[in-house]
Design a protein around this motif. Structure first.
Motif, PDB file in Angstrom:
ATOM      1  N   ASP A  37       0.871  -1.162   0.000  1.00  0.00           N
ATOM      2  CA  ASP A  37       0.000   0.000   0.000  1.00  0.00           C
ATOM      3  C   ASP A  37       0.923   1.231   0.000  1.00  0.00           C
ATOM      4  OD1 ASP A  37      -2.199   1.729   0.364  1.00  0.00           O
ATOM      5  OD2 ASP A  37      -2.116   1.505   2.543  1.00  0.00           O
ATOM      6  N   ILE A  38       0.387   2.392  -0.313  1.00  0.00           N
ATOM      7  CA  ILE A  38       1.208   3.607  -0.318  1.00  0.00           C
ATOM      8  C   ILE A  38       0.859   4.532   0.846  1.00  0.00           C
ATOM      9  CG2 ILE A  38       1.798   5.712  -1.600  1.00  0.00           C
ATOM     10  CD1 ILE A  38       1.533   4.055  -4.181  1.00  0.00           C
ATOM     11  N   GLY A  39      -0.412   4.937   0.960  1.00  0.00           N
ATOM     12  CA  GLY A  39      -0.792   5.863   2.020  1.00  0.00           C
ATOM     13  C   GLY A  39      -0.630   5.262   3.400  1.00  0.00           C
ATOM     14  N   ASN A  40       0.146   5.910   4.236  1.00  0.00           N
ATOM     15  CA  ASN A  40       0.473   5.476   5.597  1.00  0.00           C
ATOM     16  C   ASN A  40       1.355   4.241   5.648  1.00  0.00           C
ATOM     17  OD1 ASN A  40      -0.844   7.593   6.947  1.00  0.00           O
ATOM     18  ND2 ASN A  40      -2.816   6.554   6.704  1.00  0.00           N
ATOM     19  N   VAL A  41       1.916   3.865   4.502  1.00  0.00           N
ATOM     20  CA  VAL A  41       2.933   2.810   4.459  1.00  0.00           C
ATOM     21  C   VAL A  41       4.235   3.379   3.895  1.00  0.00           C
ATOM     22  CG1 VAL A  41       3.576   0.562   3.480  1.00  0.00           C
ATOM     23  CG2 VAL A  41       1.243   0.942   4.311  1.00  0.00           C
ATOM     24  N   LEU A  42       4.152   4.053   2.762  1.00  0.00           N
ATOM     25  CA  LEU A  42       5.317   4.704   2.162  1.00  0.00           C
ATOM     26  C   LEU A  42       5.278   6.226   2.330  1.00  0.00           C
ATOM     27  CD1 LEU A  42       5.482   2.549  -1.060  1.00  0.00           C
ATOM     28  CD2 LEU A  42       7.316   2.712   0.627  1.00  0.00           C
ATOM     29  N   ILE A  43       4.080   6.778   2.368  1.00  0.00           N
ATOM     30  CA  ILE A  43       3.874   8.222   2.549  1.00  0.00           C
ATOM     31  C   ILE A  43       2.765   8.402   3.581  1.00  0.00           C
ATOM     32  CG2 ILE A  43       3.204  10.388   1.435  1.00  0.00           C
ATOM     33  CD1 ILE A  43       3.896   9.045  -1.266  1.00  0.00           C
ATOM     34  N   GLU A  44       2.965   9.276   4.524  1.00  0.00           N
ATOM     35  CA  GLU A  44       1.894   9.533   5.483  1.00  0.00           C
ATOM     36  C   GLU A  44       0.693  10.169   4.779  1.00  0.00           C
ATOM     37  OE1 GLU A  44       2.900  11.543   9.088  1.00  0.00           O
ATOM     38  OE2 GLU A  44       4.715  10.343   9.401  1.00  0.00           O
ATOM     39  N   TRP A  45      -0.483   9.723   5.168  1.00  0.00           N
ATOM     40  CA  TRP A  45      -1.718  10.302   4.645  1.00  0.00           C
ATOM     41  C   TRP A  45      -2.628  10.592   5.824  1.00  0.00           C
ATOM     42  CZ3 TRP A  45      -3.791  12.975   0.996  1.00  0.00           C
ATOM     43  CH2 TRP A  45      -5.187  13.032   0.839  1.00  0.00           C
ATOM     44  N   GLN A  46      -2.510  11.803   6.361  1.00  0.00           N
ATOM     45  CA  GLN A  46      -3.295  12.253   7.506  1.00  0.00           C
ATOM     46  C   GLN A  46      -3.752  13.693   7.234  1.00  0.00           C
ATOM     47  OE1 GLN A  46      -4.106  10.285  10.009  1.00  0.00           O
ATOM     48  NE2 GLN A  46      -2.743   8.571   9.550  1.00  0.00           N
ATOM     49  N   PRO A  47      -4.738  13.874   6.358  1.00  0.00           N
ATOM     50  CA  PRO A  47      -5.158  15.244   6.020  1.00  0.00           C
ATOM     51  C   PRO A  47      -5.537  16.083   7.233  1.00  0.00           C
ATOM     52  CG  PRO A  47      -6.152  13.650   4.518  1.00  0.00           C
ATOM     53  CD  PRO A  47      -5.494  12.860   5.600  1.00  0.00           C
ATOM     54  N   GLU A  48      -6.073  15.434   8.258  1.00  0.00           N
ATOM     55  CA  GLU A  48      -6.448  16.177   9.450  1.00  0.00           C
ATOM     56  C   GLU A  48      -5.251  16.916  10.047  1.00  0.00           C
ATOM     57  OE1 GLU A  48      -9.419  12.763   9.147  1.00  0.00           O
ATOM     58  OE2 GLU A  48      -7.291  13.082   8.736  1.00  0.00           O
ATOM     59  N   ASN A  49      -4.101  16.295  10.024  1.00  0.00           N
ATOM     60  CA  ASN A  49      -2.906  16.942  10.577  1.00  0.00           C
ATOM     61  C   ASN A  49      -2.554  18.204   9.804  1.00  0.00           C
ATOM     62  OD1 ASN A  49      -2.739  14.856  12.415  1.00  0.00           O
ATOM     63  ND2 ASN A  49      -1.076  13.793  11.370  1.00  0.00           N
ATOM     64  N   PHE A  50      -2.683  18.138   8.480  1.00  0.00           N
ATOM     65  CA  PHE A  50      -2.409  19.316   7.648  1.00  0.00           C
ATOM     66  C   PHE A  50      -3.348  20.461   8.023  1.00  0.00           C
ATOM     67  CE2 PHE A  50      -3.830  21.820   4.001  1.00  0.00           C
ATOM     68  CZ  PHE A  50      -2.641  22.415   3.597  1.00  0.00           C
ATOM     69  N   PHE A  51      -4.634  20.170   8.122  1.00  0.00           N
ATOM     70  CA  PHE A  51      -5.589  21.233   8.419  1.00  0.00           C
ATOM     71  C   PHE A  51      -5.464  21.741   9.850  1.00  0.00           C
ATOM     72  CE2 PHE A  51      -7.616  19.444   4.608  1.00  0.00           C
ATOM     73  CZ  PHE A  51      -7.789  20.620   3.885  1.00  0.00           C
ATOM     74  N   ASP A  52      -5.074  20.877  10.782  1.00  0.00           N
ATOM     75  CA  ASP A  52      -4.817  21.357  12.144  1.00  0.00           C
ATOM     76  C   ASP A  52      -3.732  22.422  12.130  1.00  0.00           C
ATOM     77  OD1 ASP A  52      -6.722  19.695  13.200  1.00  0.00           O
ATOM     78  OD2 ASP A  52      -5.307  18.284  14.113  1.00  0.00           O
ATOM     79  N   GLU A  69      -7.244  23.217  15.022  1.00  0.00           N
ATOM     80  CA  GLU A  69      -8.016  21.994  15.243  1.00  0.00           C
ATOM     81  C   GLU A  69      -9.521  22.261  15.299  1.00  0.00           C
ATOM     82  OE1 GLU A  69      -8.381  18.280  18.429  1.00  0.00           O
ATOM     83  OE2 GLU A  69      -6.769  19.775  18.651  1.00  0.00           O
ATOM     84  N   GLU A  70      -9.921  23.352  15.911  1.00  0.00           N
ATOM     85  CA  GLU A  70     -11.359  23.623  16.039  1.00  0.00           C
ATOM     86  C   GLU A  70     -12.020  23.802  14.674  1.00  0.00           C
ATOM     87  OE1 GLU A  70     -14.427  26.811  18.181  1.00  0.00           O
ATOM     88  OE2 GLU A  70     -12.268  26.913  18.598  1.00  0.00           O
ATOM     89  N   ARG A  71     -11.402  24.612  13.827  1.00  0.00           N
ATOM     90  CA  ARG A  71     -11.948  24.826  12.495  1.00  0.00           C
ATOM     91  C   ARG A  71     -11.922  23.532  11.685  1.00  0.00           C
ATOM     92  NH1 ARG A  71     -15.383  27.858   9.339  1.00  0.00           N
ATOM     93  NH2 ARG A  71     -14.551  28.164   7.237  1.00  0.00           N
ATOM     94  N   ARG A  72     -10.863  22.775  11.825  1.00  0.00           N
ATOM     95  CA  ARG A  72     -10.774  21.499  11.108  1.00  0.00           C
ATOM     96  C   ARG A  72     -11.895  20.559  11.551  1.00  0.00           C
ATOM     97  NH1 ARG A  72     -10.089  16.337  13.224  1.00  0.00           N
ATOM     98  NH2 ARG A  72      -8.283  17.016  14.459  1.00  0.00           N
ATOM     99  N   ARG A  73     -12.137  20.473  12.849  1.00  0.00           N
ATOM    100  CA  ARG A  73     -13.198  19.599  13.343  1.00  0.00           C
ATOM    101  C   ARG A  73     -14.560  20.032  12.800  1.00  0.00           C
ATOM    102  NH1 ARG A  73     -12.043  15.930  17.175  1.00  0.00           N
ATOM    103  NH2 ARG A  73      -9.999  16.055  18.220  1.00  0.00           N
ATOM    104  N   GLU A  74     -14.799  21.318  12.754  1.00  0.00           N
ATOM    105  CA  GLU A  74     -16.052  21.823  12.192  1.00  0.00           C
ATOM    106  C   GLU A  74     -16.205  21.398  10.732  1.00  0.00           C
ATOM    107  OE1 GLU A  74     -16.066  26.027  12.608  1.00  0.00           O
ATOM    108  OE2 GLU A  74     -16.163  26.017  14.801  1.00  0.00           O
ATOM    109  N   MET A  75     -15.149  21.549   9.964  1.00  0.00           N
ATOM    110  CA  MET A  75     -15.200  21.223   8.543  1.00  0.00           C
ATOM    111  C   MET A  75     -15.437  19.731   8.322  1.00  0.00           C
ATOM    112  SD  MET A  75     -12.467  22.022   5.489  1.00  0.00           S
ATOM    113  CE  MET A  75     -11.104  21.116   6.216  1.00  0.00           C
ATOM    114  N   PHE A  76     -14.686  18.888   9.029  1.00  0.00           N
ATOM    115  CA  PHE A  76     -14.828  17.447   8.816  1.00  0.00           C
ATOM    116  C   PHE A  76     -16.169  16.933   9.335  1.00  0.00           C
ATOM    117  CE2 PHE A  76     -10.487  17.694   7.611  1.00  0.00           C
ATOM    118  CZ  PHE A  76     -10.162  16.513   6.947  1.00  0.00           C
TER     119      PHE A  76
END
Length: 206
Positions: free
Chosen positions: A9-24, A29-36
């Protein structure tokens, strides 16, 4: 039977895939939680991974949610920052396997356009013997058809294949077809599994 090919697999195996971290980082974090909470952005991404056009899907979502238009635009315009950083030890393991002459394939939920974009940033994504990309196949894990595509493409089935993925449902789907599978929770455990399977030495896997 010995393993005849390794499937990453690629996401979270070879490359991190955590969009929440980017938006935080970008909007807090508050705005990100509202959006998601308001928008199922992972479902949006599943559409892209299923073969729909990256720009079209994101721009449609942006237009449908004007209160979060600025943030949703980042999913498109700054996508490479969402798909980051690289997991260096995993890349070393991939290359160590290939240096031993072991075929290494990708089985990944990835959009057509986003995979091509990622390949411009991450050279190792061009190094697979075969890449089975959901956007091109128009089916995403854990649907059985995408695993069948790997078997058809490689000519291998069952225990000839060793697959690493970070999601339990994707691992279970592989195991249901008789594949050997590893639930990835970090490169150290994956390295140990490759050593245990006799594919790499401990030195190779370091």
């Amino acid at each position: 039977m010995t393993v005849q090919a390794v499937v990453f697999d690629i996401g979270n195996v070879l490359i991190e895939w955590q969009p929440e971290n980017f938006f935080d980082r970008e909007v807090g974090e508050e705005r990100r939680r509202e959006m998601f909470a308001a928008i199922d952005l992972h479902a949006m991404n599943d559409r892209i991974d299923s073969g729909e056009n990256f720009s079209k899907v994101v721009r449609e979502t942006e237009a449908a949610h004007p209160d979060f238009a600025h943030e949703i635009a980042m999913w498109h315009d700054r996508w490479l920052e969402l798909a980051a950083p690289v997991i260096p030890h995993s890349v070393r393991l991939m290359r160590a396997l290939r240096s031993k002459g072991i075929p290494v394939h990708a089985l990944t939920n990835f959009g057509v356009e986003t995979f091509a974009l990622a390949q411009t940033e991450y050279d190792f994504l061009t190094e697979f013997d075969m890449a089975f990309v959901s956007g091109h196949l128009q089916v995403i894990k854990p649907a059985p058809a995408i695993y069948a595509a790997v078997e058809a493409g490689t000519g291998l089935t069952g225990e000839a294949l060793l697959f690493a993925d970070d999601r339990p449902d994707n691992v279970a789907a592989a195991e249901a077809r008789g594949w050997r599978a590893h639930l990835f929770d970090g490169p150290e455990g994956w390295a140990a599994r490759l050593v245990a399977e006799g594919l790499l030495t401990e030195e190779d896997a370091a």
